[in-house]
Design an enzyme around this catalytic site. Structure first.
Site, short mmCIF file in Angstrom:
data_model
loop_
_atom_site.label_atom_id
_atom_site.label_comp_id
_atom_site.label_asym_id
_atom_site.label_seq_id
_atom_site.Cartn_x
_atom_site.Cartn_y
_atom_site.Cartn_z
N SER A 1 0.83 -1.21 0.00
CA SER A 1 0.00 0.00 0.00
C SER A 1 0.85 1.25 0.00
O SER A 1 1.93 1.28 0.59
CB SER A 1 -0.92 0.01 1.23
OG SER A 1 -1.66 1.22 1.24
N LYS B 1 -4.35 -7.03 3.41
CA LYS B 1 -4.42 -5.89 2.47
C LYS B 1 -5.86 -5.62 2.05
O LYS B 1 -6.28 -4.47 1.91
CB LYS B 1 -3.54 -6.15 1.23
CG LYS B 1 -3.62 -5.05 0.17
CD LYS B 1 -3.15 -3.71 0.72
CE LYS B 1 -3.03 -2.53 -0.21
NZ LYS B 1 -3.86 -2.32 -1.32
N HIS C 1 -7.39 -3.78 4.80
CA HIS C 1 -6.84 -2.41 4.72
C HIS C 1 -7.67 -1.59 3.74
O HIS C 1 -8.06 -0.46 4.02
CB HIS C 1 -5.37 -2.47 4.28
CG HIS C 1 -4.81 -1.15 3.83
ND1 HIS C 1 -5.12 -0.59 2.60
CD2 HIS C 1 -3.99 -0.27 4.45
CE1 HIS C 1 -4.51 0.58 2.48
NE2 HIS C 1 -3.81 0.79 3.59
N ASN C 2 -7.96 -2.18 2.59
CA ASN C 2 -8.71 -1.43 1.58
C ASN C 2 -10.17 -1.22 1.98
O ASN C 2 -10.74 -0.18 1.67
CB ASN C 2 -8.61 -2.13 0.22
CG ASN C 2 -7.28 -1.83 -0.46
OD1 ASN C 2 -6.28 -1.63 0.21
ND2 ASN C 2 -7.27 -1.78 -1.77
N GLU D 1 -10.01 1.60 4.09
CA GLU D 1 -9.77 2.77 3.22
C GLU D 1 -11.13 3.28 2.69
O GLU D 1 -11.40 4.49 2.73
CB GLU D 1 -8.86 2.31 2.08
CG GLU D 1 -8.51 3.32 1.03
CD GLU D 1 -7.62 2.67 -0.06
OE1 GLU D 1 -6.53 2.17 0.28
OE2 GLU D 1 -8.04 2.64 -1.24
N HIS E 1 -38.48 -22.46 12.93
CA HIS E 1 -37.01 -22.48 12.95
C HIS E 1 -36.45 -22.65 14.37
O HIS E 1 -35.25 -22.71 14.53
CB HIS E 1 -36.47 -21.19 12.32
CG HIS E 1 -36.79 -21.08 10.87
ND1 HIS E 1 -36.32 -21.98 9.94
CD2 HIS E 1 -37.57 -20.21 10.18
CE1 HIS E 1 -36.77 -21.65 8.73
NE2 HIS E 1 -37.54 -20.58 8.86
#
Ligand code: 6PG
Length: 474
Positions: free
Chosen positions: A130, A184, A187-188, A191, A454
């Site tokens: 990065s 990564k 990280h993005n 971002e 359920h």
């Protein structure tokens, strides 16, 4: 280079690859570059000085220049280009060689590629890098994953070329397999979340307070001197200064409001959904980029769907103070979501991630570098098993708890003005959800049991239960 050959090879001499080659050579390592496009090889030759760099236009000559066992890094766009490079280079590689993918590859692709290469005894590292073009040239943050022994081979190079904070390199071994590309990806996702929050603050100042680009430039640059200090706030301040060469006006106002994406933020959201870890601020960041692209529909709806006046009626100084603190609180909250996802992924995939180390290597070089990462690092240093960042005494109990009033004020004001602020809103809802010992999920369970048998669990006894609910009339 010495008589044994170049220490590392680089495939892909676009701006990122070329800059990383120059960076590697600056630190005294010999590096040979290859690209299918001869003009890129020439561009590298033109910038290269000294013996440490060489460019090759033919793959066999490139391979022939490498010291054995070879270490080759690819810096090519994610997806098909990576597989195509692997196909091209594989016939030349031998057992013991190391191939490194330094792009933004999807982590599941990295798992498959590593497996295929392992069958041929070729090591594969997935390394998130990065920092954009400048980072590649002068020091990125690097997130390597794969076999530790393979990383050890390139560690001396990586530790030199990475950014440094207080003497520490912004790179460390993160974990096996695709751990590096996974980190990564998150990280993005972060971002995207941080960019969305900043974009909302811009919208609130622009539409809500009617502020000029010049005024906003000054606000962001002042904020950058506070706890909001970060790369993204810094570049935001600079953006408001830029003048369009074509019109002479501020460039920001000439840029079309349709946000593009290459998929890494979406992958983070998809992963969070798969692992059932809430990351709502990242989800809406992706969603709002998607919504921005519906420009025509937005234009039509803006004429027909009436809402309140987007003009703030209260005290402007107070609003700006709220906004600054709301942004800081939300920044912490989005980091809490990303770190929680990493924690769960670490267990699910056996990455054994050290969240303190990740916060450390994100302090410099990368796009999400920010002052707050120093505190995040400290939080995991004092409590490595911290379940959620918001439970940290400084970040949660002190900072977010103290700023929650500001965040609430911004959410209320945005709702009243009809200015979309889903990043702030979902950040607040995540905080409120997390601090709710009791949530209305009991009603959801009752409804599921009502219409689908359920079953549900009880507060007073272990086991699963089903009720024959009252029949529906309609
Ligand atoms: C980085 C950036 C980099 C890239 C983004 C852009 O860490 O240096 O994240 O990898 O610029 O992926 O992503 P989008 O095109 O999806 O916004």
């Amino acid at each position: 280079m010495d008589e044994n050959g170049f220490e590392i090879g680089m495939i892909g001499l676009g701006v990122m690859g070329r800059n990383l080659v120059l960076n590697i050579a600056d630190h005294g390592f010999s590096v040979v570059g290859y690209d299918k496009d001869p003009s890129r090889v020439k561009a590298l030759q033109n910038e290269a000085t000294g013996e440490k760099i060489r460019g090759e236009e033919k793959i066999d000559e490139f391979i022939g220049r490498l010291r054995k066992p070879r270490a080759v890094m690819m810096l090519v766009p994610a997806g098909a280009p990576v597989d195509s490079v692997i196909r091209d280079i594989l016939p030349y590689l031998e057992p013991g060689d190391l191939l490194i993918d330094g792009g933004n590859s999807f982590y599941k692709d990295t798992v498959l590629r590593a497996k295929t290469l392992a069958e041929k005894n070729i090591d594969y590292l997935g390394v998130g890098i990065s920092g954009g073009e400048r980072g590649a040239r002068y020091g990125p943050s690097m997130m390597p994953g794969g076999r530790r022994e393979a990383y050890e081979r390139v560690r001396p190079i990586f530790e030199k070329v990475a950014a440094h904070v207080n003497g520490d390199p912004c790179v460390t071994y993160l974990g096996p397999g695709a751990a590096g590309h996974y980190v990564k990806m998150v990280h993005n996702g972060l971002e995207y979340g941080l960019m969305q929050l900043i974009a909302e603050s811009y919208d609130l100042m622009k539409r809500g307070l009617g502020m000029s680009d010049e005024e906003m430039q000054s606000i962001y640059s002042t904020w950058n001197q506070t706890e909001l200090n970060s790369f993204l706030i810094e570049i935001t301040a600079n953006i408001f200064n830029a003048i369009d060469e074509r019109t002479g006006k501020r460039l920001i106002d000439e840029i079309l409001d349709e946000a593009k994406q290459k998929g890494t933020g979406k992958w983070t959201s998809q992963e969070a959904l798969d692992l059932q870890v809430p990351a709502p601020t990242i989800d809406v960041a992706v969603g709002m980029r998607d919504l921005s692209v519906f420009k025509k529909i937005r234009e039509e709806a803006s004429r027909s769907l009436q809402g309140p006046s987007p003009v703030y009626q209260g005290d402007r100084q107070e609003f700006l103070e709220h906004l600054k603190n709301a942004l800081y609180a939300s920044m912490i909250i989005v980091f809490a979501q990303g770190m929680a996802l990493l924690r769960t992924a670490s267990n699910a995939y056996g990455y054994n991630l050290d969240l303190r180390a990740i916060a450390s290597i994100w302090r410099g070089g990368c796009i999400i570098r920010a002052g707050v990462l120093e505190h995040i690092r400290e939080a995991y240093r004092s409590k490595p098993e911290l379940a959620n960042l918001l439970l940290d005494s400084k970040l949660g109990h002190q900072d977010v708890v103290r700023s929650q009033g500001d965040l609430r004020a911004i959410v209320i004001a945005a709702a009243e003005m009809g200015i979309p602020a889903p990043g702030f809103m979902t950040s607040l809802a995540y905080f409120d959800g997390l601090r709710s010992a009791i949530l209305p999920a009991n009603l959801i369970q009752a409804q599921r049991d009502y219409f689908g048998a359920h079953t549900y669990e009880r507060v007073d006894e272990k086991g699963v239960f089903h009720t024959e609910w009252a029949p529906v009339k309609g």
